[in-house]
Design an enzyme around this catalytic site. Structure first.
Site, PDB file in Angstrom:
ATOM      1  N   SER A  95       0.830  -1.201   0.000  1.00  7.86           N
ATOM      2  CA  SER A  95       0.000   0.000   0.000  1.00  7.86           C
ATOM      3  C   SER A  95       0.861   1.246   0.000  1.00  7.86           C
ATOM      4  O   SER A  95       2.009   1.226   0.437  1.00  7.86           O
ATOM      5  CB  SER A  95      -0.940   0.008   1.204  1.00  7.86           C
ATOM      6  OG  SER A  95      -0.197   0.123   2.393  1.00  7.86           O
ATOM      7  N   ASP A  96       0.283   2.321  -0.520  1.00 10.13           N
ATOM      8  CA  ASP A  96       0.972   3.593  -0.628  1.00 10.13           C
ATOM      9  C   ASP A  96       0.393   4.517   0.424  1.00 10.13           C
ATOM     10  O   ASP A  96      -0.778   4.851   0.389  1.00 10.13           O
ATOM     11  CB  ASP A  96       0.740   4.131  -2.047  1.00 10.13           C
ATOM     12  CG  ASP A  96       1.453   5.445  -2.287  1.00 10.13           C
ATOM     13  OD1 ASP A  96       1.754   6.137  -1.306  1.00 10.13           O
ATOM     14  OD2 ASP A  96       1.680   5.765  -3.449  1.00 10.13           O
TER      15      ASP A  96
END
Length: 199
Positions: A7-8
């Protein structure tokens, strides 16, 4: 079954937001502060705050990126492409709103982005009655079609050495996990009624 989730944390995945972090123009790297779609942030050159409106190349780049976009921004949220939204927000940080720019530089034509062209082009009439095409897209695609570069207030012939340097900077930025866009412009004949083809 899922074993790994990547995830960012900056909001690209969690909020669907993108933010302009760096701008390379006139052989200088400018850092942009601020996060998400807040129109707050500074433009820093070597750590020192600069006024984008007093920097010819930066102001032109922000104007071109905003005018060559179809996203809409209301000061809080973006409707449309997140990359275009990031460009519009970056200009808003400089005090350049899309509404004001569009009223000063009305669009007279658009050639949409396609996966074949790898670029989007819009044509605008300037307050002085000149006609400009603004284009954004994959840096290597944009650079292929450029034969001049803006240095200071002068346009000079783009040398092979400069071309390689720009491509090298593009690769450096991409290696920092940045999404990189090229932006260019061209003055066109001032016959607004003329329909230009995509070339």
């Amino acid at each position: 079954a899922t074993t790994v989730i990547c995830s960012d944390k900056t909001g690209t995945l969690t909020k669907g937001e993108m933010t302009v972090r760096k701008i390379y123009t006139n052989d200088k790297m400018i850092d942009v502060t601020g996060v998400g779609y807040e129109p707050k942030g500074d433009f820093l050159l070597n750590g020192t705050r600069i006024d984008p409106k007093e920097n010819t190349q930066l102001a032109l780049l922000l104007r071109a990126g905003t005018l060559c976009s179809n996203a809409h921004y209301d000061g809080k949220s973006v409707i449309g492409d997140t990359t275009e939204g990031a460009l519009i927000v970056a200009a808003a940080k400089a005090g350049m709103t899309k509404e004001n720019l569009e009223s000063m530089y009305p669009r007279v034509q658009e050639v949409p982005f396609t996966s074949e062209r790898k670029r989007m082009t819009t044509v605008h009439k300037s307050p002085e009655g000149k006609v400009f095409a603004y284009v954004k897209g994959a840096p290597e695609t944009i650079l292929e079609r450029c034969d001049h570069v803006l240095k200071g207030d002068k346009t000079t012939k783009l040398t092979e050495k400069e071309r390689k340097h720009i491509l090298g900077t593009n690769e450096e930025m991409a290696s920092e996990a940045l999404r990189v866009l090229g932006v260019a412009y061209k003055e066109l004949p001032s016959i607004v009624s003329e329909k230009f083809d995509e070339e």
